[in-house]
Design a protein around this motif. Structure first.
Motif, PDB file in Angstrom:
ATOM      1  N   VAL A   1      -6.865  -9.583   3.129  1.00 29.49           N
ATOM      2  CA  VAL A   1      -7.680  -9.860   1.939  1.00 29.49           C
ATOM      3  C   VAL A   1      -8.079  -8.538   1.271  1.00 29.49           C
ATOM      4  CG1 VAL A   1      -9.854 -10.887   1.142  1.00 29.49           C
ATOM      5  CG2 VAL A   1      -8.507 -12.035   2.912  1.00 29.49           C
ATOM      6  N   GLU A   2      -8.454  -7.558   2.088  1.00 26.97           N
ATOM      7  CA  GLU A   2      -8.868  -6.248   1.533  1.00 26.97           C
ATOM      8  C   GLU A   2      -7.706  -5.547   0.847  1.00 26.97           C
ATOM      9  OE1 GLU A   2     -10.688  -3.945   4.676  1.00 26.97           O
ATOM     10  OE2 GLU A   2     -12.134  -5.584   4.981  1.00 26.97           O
ATOM     11  N   MET A   3      -6.531  -5.588   1.478  1.00 25.08           N
ATOM     12  CA  MET A   3      -5.378  -4.919   0.859  1.00 25.08           C
ATOM     13  C   MET A   3      -5.073  -5.527  -0.508  1.00 25.08           C
ATOM     14  SD  MET A   3      -2.583  -3.738   3.710  1.00 25.08           S
ATOM     15  CE  MET A   3      -2.642  -5.062   4.862  1.00 25.08           C
ATOM     16  N   VAL A   4      -5.122  -6.853  -0.568  1.00 23.48           N
ATOM     17  CA  VAL A   4      -4.836  -7.524  -1.844  1.00 23.48           C
ATOM     18  C   VAL A   4      -5.892  -7.141  -2.888  1.00 23.48           C
ATOM     19  CG1 VAL A   4      -4.677  -9.770  -3.001  1.00 23.48           C
ATOM     20  CG2 VAL A   4      -3.549  -9.420  -0.783  1.00 23.48           C
ATOM     21  N   ALA A   5      -7.176  -7.125  -2.459  1.00 21.34           N
ATOM     22  CA  ALA A   5      -8.255  -6.796  -3.409  1.00 21.34           C
ATOM     23  C   ALA A   5      -8.099  -5.370  -3.935  1.00 21.34           C
ATOM     24  CB  ALA A   5      -9.609  -6.969  -2.725  1.00 21.34           C
ATOM     25  N   SER A   6      -7.525  -4.486  -3.122  1.00 18.55           N
ATOM     26  CA  SER A   6      -7.388  -3.094  -3.583  1.00 18.55           C
ATOM     27  C   SER A   6      -6.035  -2.837  -4.253  1.00 18.55           C
ATOM     28  CB  SER A   6      -7.582  -2.129  -2.407  1.00 18.55           C
ATOM     29  OG  SER A   6      -6.511  -2.286  -1.505  1.00 18.55           O
ATOM     30  N   GLY A   7      -5.253  -3.894  -4.466  1.00 14.98           N
ATOM     31  CA  GLY A   7      -3.990  -3.742  -5.199  1.00 14.98           C
ATOM     32  C   GLY A   7      -2.816  -3.343  -4.312  1.00 14.98           C
ATOM     33  N   ARG A   8      -3.038  -3.297  -3.002  1.00 14.20           N
ATOM     34  CA  ARG A   8      -1.906  -3.012  -2.091  1.00 14.20           C
ATOM     35  C   ARG A   8      -1.211  -4.326  -1.785  1.00 14.20           C
ATOM     36  NH1 ARG A   8      -3.815   0.957   2.757  1.00 14.20           N
ATOM     37  NH2 ARG A   8      -1.937   0.069   3.690  1.00 14.20           N
ATOM     38  N   LEU A   9      -0.159  -4.617  -2.564  1.00 11.27           N
ATOM     39  CA  LEU A   9       0.459  -5.946  -2.492  1.00 11.27           C
ATOM     40  C   LEU A   9       1.772  -5.939  -1.723  1.00 11.27           C
ATOM     41  CD1 LEU A   9      -0.108  -7.078  -6.211  1.00 11.27           C
ATOM     42  CD2 LEU A   9      -1.668  -7.304  -4.256  1.00 11.27           C
ATOM     43  N   GLY A  10       2.143  -4.785  -1.145  1.00 12.52           N
ATOM     44  CA  GLY A  10       3.436  -4.695  -0.463  1.00 12.52           C
ATOM     45  C   GLY A  10       4.435  -3.943  -1.325  1.00 12.52           C
ATOM     46  N   MET A  11       5.731  -4.230  -1.121  1.00 10.31           N
ATOM     47  CA  MET A  11       6.775  -3.478  -1.840  1.00 10.31           C
ATOM     48  C   MET A  11       6.588  -3.517  -3.351  1.00 10.31           C
ATOM     49  SD  MET A  11      10.326  -4.250   0.107  1.00 10.31           S
ATOM     50  CE  MET A  11      10.392  -4.097   1.893  1.00 10.31           C
ATOM     51  N   LYS A  12       6.150  -4.665  -3.875  1.00  9.13           N
ATOM     52  CA  LYS A  12       6.086  -4.783  -5.336  1.00  9.13           C
ATOM     53  C   LYS A  12       5.075  -3.837  -5.958  1.00  9.13           C
ATOM     54  CE  LYS A  12       3.512  -9.173  -5.294  1.00  9.13           C
ATOM     55  NZ  LYS A  12       3.600 -10.585  -5.706  1.00  9.13           N
ATOM     56  N   SER A  13       4.057  -3.402  -5.194  1.00  9.66           N
ATOM     57  CA  SER A  13       3.072  -2.463  -5.761  1.00  9.66           C
ATOM     58  C   SER A  13       3.287  -1.052  -5.198  1.00  9.66           C
ATOM     59  CB  SER A  13       1.646  -2.929  -5.445  1.00  9.66           C
ATOM     60  OG  SER A  13       1.376  -2.732  -4.068  1.00  9.66           O
ATOM     61  N   GLY A  14       4.238  -0.893  -4.291  1.00  7.72           N
ATOM     62  CA  GLY A  14       4.521   0.442  -3.727  1.00  7.72           C
ATOM     63  C   GLY A  14       3.845   0.695  -2.388  1.00  7.72           C
ATOM     64  N   GLN A  15       2.839  -0.108  -2.041  1.00  4.25           N
ATOM     65  CA  GLN A  15       2.131   0.081  -0.764  1.00  4.25           C
ATOM     66  C   GLN A  15       1.680  -1.259  -0.202  1.00  4.25           C
ATOM     67  OE1 GLN A  15      -0.959   2.973  -1.974  1.00  4.25           O
ATOM     68  NE2 GLN A  15      -0.792   3.681   0.143  1.00  4.25           N
ATOM     69  N   GLY A  16       1.801  -1.381   1.100  1.00  5.10           N
ATOM     70  CA  GLY A  16       1.290  -2.551   1.803  1.00  5.10           C
ATOM     71  C   GLY A  16       1.006  -2.075   3.212  1.00  5.10           C
ATOM     72  N   PHE A  17       1.614  -2.708   4.209  1.00 10.12           N
ATOM     73  CA  PHE A  17       1.512  -2.160   5.568  1.00 10.12           C
ATOM     74  C   PHE A  17       2.260  -0.825   5.641  1.00 10.12           C
ATOM     75  CE2 PHE A  17       0.540  -6.610   6.357  1.00 10.12           C
ATOM     76  CZ  PHE A  17      -0.573  -6.464   7.161  1.00 10.12           C
ATOM     77  N   TYR A  18       3.270  -0.668   4.775  1.00 12.16           N
ATOM     78  CA  TYR A  18       4.055   0.576   4.699  1.00 12.16           C
ATOM     79  C   TYR A  18       3.918   1.141   3.290  1.00 12.16           C
ATOM     80  CZ  TYR A  18       6.163  -1.238   8.981  1.00 12.16           C
ATOM     81  OH  TYR A  18       6.364  -1.723  10.245  1.00 12.16           O
ATOM     82  N   ASP A  19       4.344   2.407   3.164  1.00  9.54           N
ATOM     83  CA  ASP A  19       4.280   3.093   1.882  1.00  9.54           C
ATOM     84  C   ASP A  19       5.696   3.217   1.316  1.00  9.54           C
ATOM     85  OD1 ASP A  19       3.713   4.727  -0.251  1.00  9.54           O
ATOM     86  OD2 ASP A  19       2.245   5.912   0.877  1.00  9.54           O
ATOM     87  N   TYR A  20       5.920   2.634   0.133  1.00 12.05           N
ATOM     88  CA  TYR A  20       7.259   2.626  -0.459  1.00 12.05           C
ATOM     89  C   TYR A  20       7.357   3.582  -1.647  1.00 12.05           C
ATOM     90  CZ  TYR A  20       7.272  -1.547   2.359  1.00 12.05           C
ATOM     91  OH  TYR A  20       7.156  -2.412   3.416  1.00 12.05           O
ATOM     92  N   ARG A  21       6.277   4.370  -1.893  1.00 15.59           N
ATOM     93  CA  ARG A  21       6.324   5.253  -3.055  1.00 15.59           C
ATOM     94  C   ARG A  21       7.295   6.387  -2.779  1.00 15.59           C
ATOM     95  NH1 ARG A  21       0.119   6.277  -3.091  1.00 15.59           N
ATOM     96  NH2 ARG A  21       0.743   6.484  -0.921  1.00 15.59           N
ATOM     97  N   THR A  22       7.883   6.936  -3.834  1.00 14.13           N
ATOM     98  CA  THR A  22       8.879   7.991  -3.669  1.00 14.13           C
ATOM     99  C   THR A  22       8.314   9.104  -2.802  1.00 14.13           C
ATOM    100  OG1 THR A  22       9.422   7.471  -5.929  1.00 14.13           O
ATOM    101  CG2 THR A  22      10.510   9.400  -4.991  1.00 14.13           C
ATOM    102  N   GLY A  23       9.084   9.506  -1.831  1.00 13.21           N
ATOM    103  CA  GLY A  23       8.665  10.635  -0.994  1.00 13.21           C
ATOM    104  C   GLY A  23       7.783  10.226   0.165  1.00 13.21           C
ATOM    105  N   ALA A  24       7.355   8.938   0.203  1.00  9.73           N
ATOM    106  CA  ALA A  24       6.500   8.514   1.319  1.00  9.73           C
ATOM    107  C   ALA A  24       7.315   8.542   2.609  1.00  9.73           C
ATOM    108  CB  ALA A  24       5.982   7.110   1.052  1.00  9.73           C
ATOM    109  N   THR A  25       6.658   8.842   3.712  1.00  9.11           N
ATOM    110  CA  THR A  25       7.413   9.073   4.939  1.00  9.11           C
ATOM    111  C   THR A  25       7.125   8.078   6.065  1.00  9.11           C
ATOM    112  OG1 THR A  25       5.680  10.564   5.620  1.00  9.11           O
ATOM    113  CG2 THR A  25       7.661  11.559   4.627  1.00  9.11           C
ATOM    114  N   ASP A  26       6.201   7.137   5.849  1.00 11.95           N
ATOM    115  CA  ASP A  26       5.857   6.273   6.987  1.00 11.95           C
ATOM    116  C   ASP A  26       6.741   5.043   7.081  1.00 11.95           C
ATOM    117  OD1 ASP A  26       4.923   4.693   4.987  1.00 11.95           O
ATOM    118  OD2 ASP A  26       3.006   4.248   5.925  1.00 11.95           O
ATOM    119  N   ASP A  27       7.921   5.127   6.445  1.00  9.27           N
ATOM    120  CA  ASP A  27       8.855   4.006   6.444  1.00  9.27           C
ATOM    121  C   ASP A  27       9.533   3.927   7.803  1.00  9.27           C
ATOM    122  OD1 ASP A  27      10.213   1.901   5.230  1.00  9.27           O
ATOM    123  OD2 ASP A  27      11.859   3.186   4.710  1.00  9.27           O
TER     124      ASP A  27
END
Ligand SMILES: NC(=O)c1ccc[n+]([C@@H]2O[C@H](COP(=O)([O-])OP(=O)(O)OC[C@H]3O[C@@H](n4cnc5c(N)ncnc54)[C@H](O)[C@@H]3O)[C@@H](O)[C@H]2O)c1
Length: 284
Positions: free
Chosen positions: A258-284
């Motif tokens: 619920v917190e992730m959604v409220a803060s705009g972390r929606l997963g791949m579609k927003s670039g961040q969720g449980f993992y970070d999909y933004r360019t250069g992110a390394t926790d993949d």
């Protein structure tokens, strides 16, 4: 067979469905609300095309000239088949079915929902007998099977039309009866939710949870990467539908989701969720 297919809802799964239809040579009208950001749709279709080409190098590319984009539901009226993929919210979906009824739509309608019973949606449709559930998996081009849901009022003709469309797409239909969450999401959503709770409680990091499901159980992806792929907002909405249907705490969305959604972390579609999909992110 070249009848035009109207795909309503150009979000994560609607775009993926449209892409799979285009690859099968079907003309598609992809419809979303006025003001929709079509640039993300074009980027997503290019992404799906790269995935599909990688999986099957000899296959024909999607014919993008057959894609029409629209913000007017009236453009669904003349289609031979309608595939509805709007937000997992009964009110939002019902409004679309009511509008299709006003427009006198006579096409078969495939409802792509994660958990809302098909008969509930059919009740708002132009003809409940012409509504069938089609629970597509993302990415559609790379998935061999579709969970098809036969509502109590779905006609054999509509079920056959659904099977035949899936056949054209090279997908196997597995038909199940109507129930909230059908088969896959009744199980998957509880699993995703518990995986989120495990992370919250510090039992394991997301990559460890997913690694166990892949390495020990042979899953292609673990539950948390799957959740990121689906969209965490859709996961929470789906858990809400299941929680309304089954009063079981296993469907109460984890606080972290619920917190992730409220803060705009929606997963791949927003670039961040449980993992970070933004360019250069390394926790993949
Ligand atoms: N994400 C997945 O992997 C997945 C898989 C299977 C089924 N589903 C189901 O498919 C549906 C869509 O999911 P999603 O993940 O694509 O959601 P999403 O939030 O990414 O996209 C939903 C889209 O519907 C559009 N929309 C809302 N109201 C509309 C209207 N009145 N007319 C036209 N467009 C409208 C929104 O603008 C948005 O673009 C949901 O019911 C979801 O549960 C999702």
């Amino acid at each position: 067979m070249t009848e035009r297919i109207a795909v309503i809802g150009a979000g994560v799964i609607g775009t993926s469905v449209a892409h799979a239809l285009l690859r099968a040579g079907r003309p598609v009208t992809l419809i979303d609300r006025p003001g929709h950001d079509w640039s993300t749709v074009r980027t997503a279709i290019r992404h799906h095309e790269r995935l599909a080409r990688f999986a099957d190098r000899g296959s024909k590319p999607a014919d993008l000239d057959r894609l029409a984009l629209s913000t007017d539901l009236a453009d669904a009226a003349g289609a031979g088949f309608v595939i509805e993929n709007v937000t997992e919210d009964l009110e939002v979906k019902t409004e679309v079915y009511h509008r299709l009824r006003e427009l006198g739509t006579s096409a078969h309608i495939a409802a792509n929902t994660s958990a809302i019973p098909i008969d509930t949606l059919a009740a708002a449709a132009p003809d409940p007998a012409r509504v069938v559930g089609a629970h597509f998996m993302n990415p559609v081009s790379a998935t061999a099977m579709v969970e098809v849901v036969r509502g109590p009022r779905t006609s054999p003709r509509t079920l056959d039309a659904m099977r035949s469309l899936l056949d054209d797409l090279g997908k196997q239909a597995v038909v199940v009866n109507d129930a909230p969450g059908f088969v896959i999401n009744r199980v998957l959503m509880a699993m995703v939710n518990q995986a989120a709770v495990l992370v919250e409680q510090g039992v394991a990091e997301p990559h460890a949870v997913d690694a166990l499901f892949k390495g020990c159980l042979g899953h292609a992806m673990g539950p948390l990467r799957t959740a990121d792929l689906i969209g965490l907002d859709t996961i929470v909405k789906t858990l809400d539908v299941l929680g309304d249907a089954f009063p079981d705490p296993v469907f109460t969305p984890a606080g972290s989701l619920v917190e992730m959604v409220a803060s705009g972390r929606l997963g791949m579609k927003s670039g961040q969720g449980f993992y970070d999909y933004r360019t250069g992110a390394t926790d993949d």
